[in-house]
Every structure is written in C-alpha cells, then in structure tokens.
Design a protein around this motif. Structure first.
Motif, PDB file in Angstrom:
ATOM      1  N   ALA A  93      -7.951  10.931  -1.875  1.00 56.27           N
ATOM      2  CA  ALA A  93      -7.388  11.243  -3.190  1.00 56.27           C
ATOM      3  C   ALA A  93      -6.067  12.004  -3.066  1.00 56.27           C
TER       4      ALA A  93
ATOM      5  N   TYR B   3      -5.426   2.451 -11.293  1.00 60.60           N
ATOM      6  CA  TYR B   3      -6.021   3.650 -10.710  1.00 60.60           C
ATOM      7  C   TYR B   3      -6.332   4.574 -11.880  1.00 60.60           C
ATOM      8  N   THR B   4      -7.387   5.359 -11.788  1.00 60.24           N
ATOM      9  CA  THR B   4      -7.742   6.251 -12.888  1.00 60.24           C
ATOM     10  C   THR B   4      -7.596   7.703 -12.450  1.00 60.24           C
TER      11      THR B   4
ATOM     12  N   GLU C 178       0.820  -1.223   0.000  1.00 63.16           N
ATOM     13  CA  GLU C 178       0.000   0.000   0.000  1.00 63.16           C
ATOM     14  C   GLU C 178       0.849   1.268   0.000  1.00 63.16           C
TER      15      GLU C 178
ATOM     16  N   ARG D 233       2.467   1.838  -3.380  1.00 66.78           N
ATOM     17  CA  ARG D 233       1.465   2.298  -4.352  1.00 66.78           C
ATOM     18  C   ARG D 233       1.194   3.789  -4.172  1.00 66.78           C
TER      19      ARG D 233
ATOM     20  N   ILE E 171      -6.143  11.966  -8.280  1.00 65.01           N
ATOM     21  CA  ILE E 171      -5.962  10.530  -8.384  1.00 65.01           C
ATOM     22  C   ILE E 171      -6.554   9.878  -7.136  1.00 65.01           C
ATOM     23  N   PRO E 172      -7.620   9.080  -7.286  1.00 67.56           N
ATOM     24  CA  PRO E 172      -8.196   8.409  -6.123  1.00 67.56           C
ATOM     25  C   PRO E 172      -7.238   7.348  -5.582  1.00 67.56           C
ATOM     26  N   LYS E 173      -7.221   7.187  -4.261  1.00 67.99           N
ATOM     27  CA  LYS E 173      -6.363   6.172  -3.640  1.00 67.99           C
ATOM     28  C   LYS E 173      -6.946   4.771  -3.789  1.00 67.99           C
ATOM     29  N   THR E 174      -8.190   4.705  -4.242  1.00 67.74           N
ATOM     30  CA  THR E 174      -8.866   3.421  -4.430  1.00 67.74           C
ATOM     31  C   THR E 174      -8.738   3.009  -5.896  1.00 67.74           C
ATOM     32  N   PRO E 175      -8.269   1.787  -6.145  1.00 68.44           N
ATOM     33  CA  PRO E 175      -8.140   1.342  -7.536  1.00 68.44           C
ATOM     34  C   PRO E 175      -9.492   1.270  -8.241  1.00 68.44           C
ATOM     35  N   SER E 176      -9.464   1.495  -9.549  1.00 72.66           N
ATOM     36  CA  SER E 176     -10.690   1.416 -10.342  1.00 72.66           C
ATOM     37  C   SER E 176     -10.853   0.042 -10.973  1.00 72.66           C
TER      38      SER E 176
ATOM     39  N   LEU F 141       1.732   6.810  -6.842  1.00 71.08           N
ATOM     40  CA  LEU F 141       0.652   7.704  -7.257  1.00 71.08           C
ATOM     41  C   LEU F 141       1.033   9.162  -7.027  1.00 71.08           C
TER      42      LEU F 141
END
Length: 143
Positions: A76, A115-116, A21, A24, A101-106, A28
């Motif tokens: 984010a 991630y989007t 985590e 990642r 950039i959201p911290k949660t994967p899409s 990001l």
C-alpha cells in the motif's frame, strides 16, 4: 484538541489500462497531492481545502504550512498531510488528510483500472479556542 470534523471516504482512482506498473505506482503516489484535497466531501460541494479555510476563519485561526509524508509500505501507499492551524504563531489546531491506497486494483471500468483509496479527513481545534468561540459575539440582555 477536540475533533470538530471527521469524515472517512472510499475514493476510486482510475488509471488507464495502457499505463505500465511503474506509471501506475507514480500516479497513485501523486494522487493525494494532486486530487486528494479537491474531492467533494458534502452536499455543499466543499472539498477539504475549502473546509480547512472555513473552519480556520470561523475560529479566528490562520492556516499554516502544509507538511506531506508519502510512503510506499508493503502492498500500500500511505499519504498523510498535516496543516497546522495557528493563532499568534502558536499551533491551536490541525487539519489532517490520511490516505491509504492499495497497490492492487479493486476492479476495472472500461479502459481503466480502478484502485480504491481509503481516506480520512479530520480537523481538530484546541478546547480553549472552542470555548472562546462559544461566548464571543453573544449579546447579553436582561428581561
């Protein structure tokens, strides 16, 4: 200021599933500086760095020093880059990359977590500079 270029894009960021985590999050946070400026934005293959140079040259402006602001807020990461466009040392325009950039994967793709990033690129130029450029180089003739 008048916006001469404005483009919003969603960009996938792929990170190995093997990364923990913290790794990642660091990736990001670094992404806007490392890859955000080199994303191809149009059919000609131009990226934002190239577009900034083209617009500056077209309007007789110099590219100033980049200013980055990267923050992790809630769920984010927000990154903003501002590049002043100068004429005679005076700011006459600005080029901006604003990413969220959201911290949660899409989603997932193969061995990667995706991630989007929602990224807006825009360039604004002083109206006076725009007015000058529309009359310069015009040949005057009478019939």
């Amino acid at each position: 200021m008048y916006r001469v270029y404005d483009r919003r894009v969603e960009i996938p960021i792929r990170i190995s599933k093997g990364a923990d985590e913290q790794a990642r999050l660091r990736k990001l946070e670094r992404w806007p500086r490392e890859a955000g400026m080199t994303v191809v934005l149009d059919e000609s293959g131009s990226n934002f760095s190239k577009l900034v140079q083209i617009y500056a040259a077209d309007y007789g402006l110099e590219v100033g020093e980049k200013k980055w602001d990267v923050k992790t807020e809630g769920d984010a990461i927000r990154a903003k880059l501002e590049i002043p466009l100068l004429k005679g040392g005076e700011v006459k325009g600005v080029a901006v990359m604003d990413a969220q950039i959201p911290k949660t994967p899409s989603g997932e793709e193969g061995n990667n977590v995706v991630y989007t990033a929602d990224v807006q690129y825009y360039i604004e130029i002083d109206e006076q500079i725009l007015a000058e450029s529309t009359t310069s180089g015009v040949v005057e003739f009478t019939l």
